[in-house]
Write a protein that holds these residues in place. Sequence first.
Motif, PDB file in Angstrom:
ATOM      1  N   LEU A  25     136.738 -75.523  63.725  1.00 22.69           N
ATOM      2  CA  LEU A  25     136.567 -76.918  64.136  1.00 22.69           C
ATOM      3  C   LEU A  25     136.811 -77.878  62.978  1.00 22.69           C
ATOM      4  O   LEU A  25     136.362 -77.654  61.858  1.00 22.69           O
ATOM      5  N   ASN A  26     137.523 -78.959  63.283  1.00 24.38           N
ATOM      6  CA  ASN A  26     137.634 -80.064  62.336  1.00 24.38           C
ATOM      7  C   ASN A  26     136.516 -81.050  62.652  1.00 24.38           C
ATOM      8  O   ASN A  26     136.476 -81.600  63.745  1.00 24.38           O
ATOM      9  N   VAL A  27     135.623 -81.263  61.705  1.00 28.19           N
ATOM     10  CA  VAL A  27     134.497 -82.163  61.952  1.00 28.19           C
ATOM     11  C   VAL A  27     134.570 -83.338  60.992  1.00 28.19           C
ATOM     12  O   VAL A  27     134.783 -83.165  59.788  1.00 28.19           O
ATOM     13  N   LEU A  28     134.416 -84.548  61.539  1.00 34.21           N
ATOM     14  CA  LEU A  28     134.320 -85.745  60.708  1.00 34.21           C
ATOM     15  C   LEU A  28     132.895 -86.269  60.836  1.00 34.21           C
ATOM     16  O   LEU A  28     132.445 -86.593  61.936  1.00 34.21           O
ATOM     17  N   ALA A  29     132.161 -86.288  59.723  1.00 37.09           N
ATOM     18  CA  ALA A  29     130.800 -86.825  59.732  1.00 37.09           C
ATOM     19  C   ALA A  29     130.840 -88.233  59.168  1.00 37.09           C
ATOM     20  O   ALA A  29     131.506 -88.479  58.164  1.00 37.09           O
ATOM     21  N   CYS A  30     130.158 -89.159  59.825  1.00 40.77           N
ATOM     22  CA  CYS A  30     130.184 -90.544  59.353  1.00 40.77           C
ATOM     23  C   CYS A  30     129.421 -90.709  58.045  1.00 40.77           C
ATOM     24  O   CYS A  30     129.824 -91.465  57.189  1.00 40.77           O
ATOM     25  N   GLU A  31     128.281 -90.015  57.919  1.00 35.93           N
ATOM     26  CA  GLU A  31     127.457 -90.173  56.721  1.00 35.93           C
ATOM     27  C   GLU A  31     127.162 -88.802  56.113  1.00 35.93           C
ATOM     28  O   GLU A  31     127.176 -87.801  56.821  1.00 35.93           O
ATOM     29  N   PRO A  32     126.830 -88.778  54.807  1.00 36.55           N
ATOM     30  CA  PRO A  32     126.603 -87.492  54.135  1.00 36.55           C
ATOM     31  C   PRO A  32     125.479 -86.668  54.764  1.00 36.55           C
ATOM     32  O   PRO A  32     125.557 -85.440  54.795  1.00 36.55           O
ATOM     33  N   GLU A  33     124.418 -87.336  55.279  1.00 43.76           N
ATOM     34  CA  GLU A  33     123.302 -86.565  55.849  1.00 43.76           C
ATOM     35  C   GLU A  33     123.754 -85.748  57.057  1.00 43.76           C
ATOM     36  O   GLU A  33     123.338 -84.607  57.245  1.00 43.76           O
ATOM     37  N   TRP A  34     124.641 -86.337  57.868  1.00 45.43           N
ATOM     38  CA  TRP A  34     125.092 -85.610  59.058  1.00 45.43           C
ATOM     39  C   TRP A  34     126.131 -84.571  58.692  1.00 45.43           C
ATOM     40  O   TRP A  34     126.235 -83.527  59.330  1.00 45.43           O
ATOM     41  N   GLY A  35     126.888 -84.825  57.607  1.00 43.88           N
ATOM     42  CA  GLY A  35     127.784 -83.802  57.084  1.00 43.88           C
ATOM     43  C   GLY A  35     126.986 -82.589  56.623  1.00 43.88           C
ATOM     44  O   GLY A  35     127.345 -81.443  56.906  1.00 43.88           O
ATOM     45  N   ALA A  36     125.862 -82.867  55.950  1.00 50.96           N
ATOM     46  CA  ALA A  36     125.022 -81.773  55.449  1.00 50.96           C
ATOM     47  C   ALA A  36     124.420 -80.977  56.601  1.00 50.96           C
ATOM     48  O   ALA A  36     124.298 -79.746  56.518  1.00 50.96           O
ATOM     49  N   LEU A  37     124.071 -81.665  57.670  1.00 53.73           N
ATOM     50  CA  LEU A  37     123.501 -80.944  58.825  1.00 53.73           C
ATOM     51  C   LEU A  37     124.574 -80.063  59.485  1.00 53.73           C
ATOM     52  O   LEU A  37     124.290 -78.926  59.887  1.00 53.73           O
ATOM     53  N   VAL A  38     125.792 -80.591  59.565  1.00 52.06           N
ATOM     54  CA  VAL A  38     126.895 -79.785  60.121  1.00 52.06           C
ATOM     55  C   VAL A  38     127.098 -78.537  59.265  1.00 52.06           C
ATOM     56  O   VAL A  38     127.284 -77.430  59.785  1.00 52.06           O
ATOM     57  N   THR A  39     127.037 -78.693  57.943  1.00 52.48           N
ATOM     58  CA  THR A  39     127.188 -77.538  57.054  1.00 52.48           C
ATOM     59  C   THR A  39     126.089 -76.510  57.298  1.00 52.48           C
ATOM     60  O   THR A  39     126.341 -75.304  57.334  1.00 52.48           O
ATOM     61  N   GLU A  40     124.842 -76.991  57.489  1.00 52.00           N
ATOM     62  CA  GLU A  40     123.742 -76.065  57.782  1.00 52.00           C
ATOM     63  C   GLU A  40     124.030 -75.263  59.050  1.00 52.00           C
ATOM     64  O   GLU A  40     123.765 -74.070  59.114  1.00 52.00           O
ATOM     65  N   LEU A  41     124.565 -75.940  60.068  1.00 52.33           N
ATOM     66  CA  LEU A  41     124.715 -75.299  61.383  1.00 52.33           C
ATOM     67  C   LEU A  41     126.012 -74.512  61.530  1.00 52.33           C
ATOM     68  O   LEU A  41     126.068 -73.550  62.293  1.00 52.33           O
ATOM     69  N   ALA A  42     127.040 -74.950  60.839  1.00 50.54           N
ATOM     70  CA  ALA A  42     128.349 -74.334  61.060  1.00 50.54           C
ATOM     71  C   ALA A  42     128.868 -73.575  59.851  1.00 50.54           C
ATOM     72  O   ALA A  42     129.746 -72.731  59.989  1.00 50.54           O
ATOM     73  N   GLY A  43     128.317 -73.843  58.682  1.00 47.89           N
ATOM     74  CA  GLY A  43     128.824 -73.179  57.476  1.00 47.89           C
ATOM     75  C   GLY A  43     130.314 -73.417  57.341  1.00 47.89           C
ATOM     76  O   GLY A  43     130.788 -74.530  57.564  1.00 47.89           O
ATOM     77  N   ASP A  44     131.064 -72.347  57.032  1.00 48.21           N
ATOM     78  CA  ASP A  44     132.505 -72.560  56.869  1.00 48.21           C
ATOM     79  C   ASP A  44     133.268 -72.416  58.185  1.00 48.21           C
ATOM     80  O   ASP A  44     134.491 -72.352  58.195  1.00 48.21           O
ATOM     81  N   GLN A  45     132.547 -72.365  59.305  1.00 47.57           N
ATOM     82  CA  GLN A  45     133.233 -72.425  60.603  1.00 47.57           C
ATOM     83  C   GLN A  45     133.829 -73.808  60.834  1.00 47.57           C
ATOM     84  O   GLN A  45     134.686 -73.975  61.685  1.00 47.57           O
TER      85      GLN A  45
END
Lengths: 348, 301
Positions: free
Chosen positions: B24-44
């Motif tokens: 998946l290509n994910v665009l996070a608007c803010e760093p906090e939500w980017g960090a949450l995506v990393t927690e949930l998806a890792g390098d997926q």
Amino acid sequence: MPAGEHEHGARGFNLDHTELVLSANVDPYFRGLVNVAYADDETSVEEAWFQTLGLGRGVTLKGGRFLSGVGYQNEQHPHAWDFADNNLMYGVLFGENLRQDGLQLKWLVPAQSFVELGVEVARGQAFPGSAAGGDRNGAGTWAAFAHVGDDIGSSHGWRAGLSWVQARPRDRAGVVEDLNDVEAATAFSGRSRTWIADFVWKWAPEGNSRERSFKFQAEYFRRSESGELACADNSASGGACGDVRDAYRARQSGWYAQAVYGFAPRWRTGLRFDRLDAGSVDLGANAGFLPASAFRPGRTSLMLDYSPSEFSRFRLQLARDKSMQGSPDNRVTLQYIHSLGSHGAHRF
Amino acid sequence: MTRPTTLLWLALLALLARPVQAALNVLACEPEWGALVTELAGDQARLTVATTARQDPHHIEARPSLIARAGTADLVVCAGAELEAGWLPLLQRESGNGRIQSGQPGYFEAAQHARVLERAAVADRALGDLHLAGNPHLHLDPRNLLRVSEPLAQRLAELDPANAARYRDRQRDFAARMGAAITRWEQRAAPLKGLPVVVQHKSWSYLVDWLGLKVVADLEPKPGIDPSAAWLGQVLETLKAQPARLVLRTAYQSPRASEWIAARAGLRAVELPYTVGGSAAAKDLFGLFDDTLARLLEAAK
């Protein structure tokens, strides 16, 4: 300048114009925008368009009346300009903006950097086209543009573009002073081609424009027109014209460059240079009645603006204007811009 | 002669058929939500974050680079509550990407799944740049991160069903670690309860609410309006009657106003990371709160 456009800068107090903007998603498939400008004696629909939301693959289709995607400043309404008046280049090219009644197809190339390609076909009733200019299908203006852009680190962003506009005006009306210094009405039929190159560069420390920011913007155009020019008989009022219609060929160019520096929160200052080059004009038989001017209009503007919030702005502008032959002008403008209602868009 | 050509074709085929690393290509608007995506998806997930901790998420322009990222995104994850009102709608429509339009599965707004404070009752800009949908700085109550993590993991699974189990497992793991951390942080922060503070912007409302701090004054006269000299004078008067201990600011705000008031009212000015990347220690969501509490406890000593 084409007739009938907004005239900024009458002396004394004046309410320039008031824009009413409505924009929303129409349904899950379309977004719509209506922009109506009111002035004392006129109401004009500046924009009224729909744009697709869900075609996918980076493709959007826009239809209705819209501001063309050519150049950089063309899509900005006067309230978004960094100076109180239009630059000379857009004034001479389109009056204010190139407004299209037609269709725009745009494609955002799926890439790491920004690459956008667009084509437009429109009725072309306004300058550089003319009301009678459309072909059998009512198309009088074609435009194409390409824009590329990206960031450099977190502090810099840029965009550059190349655009092309072609119109086929028929009996496009113009007003000039003939060799007897009498006003003469002209009509041009033929082909008008314009190339525009644009470049914008923005800087803010670590991308945070709150304290300090810098923006550089420049555009350059070349326009060539060829066809026939007629000069209506004005001999009754002492003019030189006598209804002669002959070949006409002209090539003009011009540019503007401006820089705006945000030196403290709420405060910005800017400097703009405008230059136009009348280039070469071949008037054919009309050379005996009309002047072929080699005049090179120019202007230098300096502005200072203060924005109490994102929604209000006051501006002081000083300009040394050499855009009219033989009558250089110093101009001071004090302007306010307020926006009410929903949050406006932060365009690049 | 045929052999090298065949090999070349095979190599080309292998290149085309190469399994894509990130689903998946994910665009996070803010760093906090980017960090949450990393927690949930890792390098997926191939993640891009639109803003940094040094930028005010209200004042972002729809830069060409962001439009390009939005164009290829399968999922956009934002705070919502009108925080991105000035730029996200432009990204959505200029990208021509149907997947990330509002209402589509590819658009995720954290505020719709969190406990939101300070919903405005009236829409009047005389009150400042208010968000009718409430205060969008909601990640500073870590319990909101827990609330958002589950629907976000579900959304990732919906968009990438092949890895659904993986997102679910990672969310469970995250929830367990975050739950334990919250208990630890709440114990550590017990001495901060009732601590009188001065804030700059409503960025801190959720932190204040979670830790039970007491806001005595705001350096902004109205939300989104910069502190003026006259207003700071008034704040000084307020502080004479109701003393505070700390004045809080984010990494993206100018230190000028808080240092000025700190020097005159005898407070300590504290820069908190606010989001992931806002300080050297705030490397992820856990580091964000570890560092925030450490700085608060140190300053309140």
